[in-house]
Design a protein around this motif. Structure first.
Motif, mmCIF file in Angstrom:
data_model
loop_
_atom_site.group_PDB
_atom_site.id
_atom_site.type_symbol
_atom_site.label_atom_id
_atom_site.label_comp_id
_atom_site.label_asym_id
_atom_site.label_seq_id
_atom_site.Cartn_x
_atom_site.Cartn_y
_atom_site.Cartn_z
ATOM 1 N N TYR A 122 -8.915 -4.296 -8.381
ATOM 2 C CA TYR A 122 -8.865 -3.204 -9.354
ATOM 3 C C TYR A 122 -10.269 -2.835 -9.821
ATOM 4 C CZ TYR A 122 -8.240 -0.540 -13.587
ATOM 5 O OH TYR A 122 -8.337 0.441 -14.531
ATOM 6 N N SER A 168 0.818 -1.207 0.000
ATOM 7 C CA SER A 168 0.000 0.000 0.000
ATOM 8 C C SER A 168 0.859 1.267 0.000
ATOM 9 C CB SER A 168 -0.897 0.022 1.239
ATOM 10 O OG SER A 168 -1.492 -1.230 1.464
ATOM 11 N N LEU A 180 3.538 2.711 -4.809
ATOM 12 C CA LEU A 180 3.631 3.223 -6.175
ATOM 13 C C LEU A 180 4.158 4.657 -6.171
ATOM 14 C CD1 LEU A 180 3.206 2.987 -9.198
ATOM 15 C CD2 LEU A 180 0.769 3.472 -8.847
ATOM 16 N N SER A 181 3.788 5.425 -5.173
ATOM 17 C CA SER A 181 4.332 6.772 -5.032
ATOM 18 C C SER A 181 5.843 6.728 -4.855
ATOM 19 C CB SER A 181 3.675 7.473 -3.840
ATOM 20 O OG SER A 181 4.273 8.727 -3.595
ATOM 21 N N CYS A 233 -2.463 -3.567 -7.872
ATOM 22 C CA CYS A 233 -3.788 -3.269 -8.435
ATOM 23 C C CYS A 233 -3.797 -1.868 -9.036
ATOM 24 C CB CYS A 233 -4.858 -3.389 -7.356
ATOM 25 S SG CYS A 233 -4.811 -4.935 -6.434
ATOM 26 N N THR A 234 -3.295 -0.892 -8.301
ATOM 27 C CA THR A 234 -3.217 0.478 -8.801
ATOM 28 C C THR A 234 -2.345 0.567 -10.047
ATOM 29 O OG1 THR A 234 -3.348 1.172 -6.483
ATOM 30 C CG2 THR A 234 -2.772 2.855 -8.086
ATOM 31 N N TYR A 235 -1.306 -0.257 -10.098
ATOM 32 C CA TYR A 235 -0.352 -0.216 -11.215
ATOM 33 C C TYR A 235 -0.987 -0.658 -12.536
ATOM 34 C CZ TYR A 235 4.492 -0.325 -13.006
ATOM 35 O OH TYR A 235 5.666 -0.083 -13.690
ATOM 36 N N ASP A 251 -0.700 -2.242 -4.267
ATOM 37 C CA ASP A 251 -0.390 -1.302 -5.343
ATOM 38 C C ASP A 251 -0.128 -1.988 -6.682
ATOM 39 O OD1 ASP A 251 -0.866 0.740 -3.614
ATOM 40 O OD2 ASP A 251 0.954 1.853 -4.092
ATOM 41 N N VAL A 266 -3.489 0.676 -13.936
ATOM 42 C CA VAL A 266 -3.755 1.899 -14.686
ATOM 43 C C VAL A 266 -2.510 2.351 -15.436
ATOM 44 C CG1 VAL A 266 -4.420 4.326 -14.489
ATOM 45 C CG2 VAL A 266 -5.524 2.608 -13.045
#
Length: 248
Positions: free
Chosen positions: A102, A37, A40-41, A69-71, A67, A73
């Motif tokens: 996601y 979590s 990605l930042s 999952c966020t990746y 992250d 995008v």
């Protein structure tokens, strides 16, 4: 081999760190171990948005994989066009878990990731010889040993004491080991290590340096964890920070 700590907070992001994520580089190849979590930042801050050639997820708790999952995008909707599918080595269930987190409506993420199921054993990822084994955690979880050009890095993932972890860490130059719990209190069994237990594993395995990670800032004490580890391990010990880099 170079290790960059992207995130090292235990269980949930802390005030100064994202959750577990570690970038390991060798010969221009970049392996991301865990993608917890908020990390990605940190990937963008310390490496780059596309600075990943493969991902290894040690287990499917959110603080080690969310992250990814966020990746989706980033890989699917890059302005220059979709990026090539990225190899992901992970426990069983990872494709469905990542797709569901996601978007349940958009279906599989096999355009973004090519999944390889983990099981105990040794296999190559890029220039690395990777050995994984099941460790002592409530869900399917793997400790990781990376070898390349005579250098060895071992990562505990999340685990209580177990013989598999000692085997993975044997003779490692760097031992990146969780130390979530404080010694001297009634901790839940078979879940995490204390600083003392991390130091004991480091001593049994004869590692070169112990790097402590996955501390829970809200519930613990860095000083107490370091003291407990140093009482059990006489070699160099460091508590890792986001952005810390280690050459092996």
């Amino acid at each position: 081999m170079r290790l960059t700590v992207l995130g090292c907070a235990g269980s949930f992001p802390g005030p100064e760190s994202a959750c577990s994520a570690y970038l390991v580089e060798e010969d221009g190849f970049r392996l991301l171990i865990d993608f917890g979590s908020g990390s990605l930042s940190a990937l963008q801050r310390y490496a780059g948005l596309r600075a990943v050639d493969a991902i290894l997820l040690t287990h499917l708790h959110c603080d080690h994989m969310l992250d990814a999952c966020t990746y989706v995008v980033v890989r699917r909707y890059d302005p220059s066009g979709p990026l090539p599918a990225l190899p992901v080595y992970a426990p069983a269930g990872a494709p469905d878990r990542i797709a569901a987190a996601y978007s349940q409506e958009e279906g599989p993420v096999d355009d973004v990731y090519t999944f390889y199921g983990l099981q105990p054993g040794t296999f190559p990822i890029g220039p690395f010889t990777v050995t994984v084994d099941r460790v002592n955690h409530p869900v399917e979880t793997y400790g990781v040993r990376l070898e390349s050009n005579g250098s060895v890095l071992t990562y505990s993932s999340d685990t209580a004491p177990c013989e598999a972890l000692v085997r993975l860490a044997m003779g490692a130059d760097l031992f990146l080991c969780e130390a979530s719990y404080i010694d001297g209190v009634d901790n839940p069994p078979d879940l995490h290590l204390t600083g003392r237990e991390a130091g004991e594993v480091a001593t049994k395995a004869g590692v070169g340096q112990l790097l402590l990670t996955h501390l829970v800032a809200a519930w613990g004490s860095e000083a107490d964890t370091w003291d407990a580890a140093s009482a059990a391990f006489s070699g160099p010990i460091e508590i890792v920070r986001p952005g810390s880099r280690y050459e092996i």
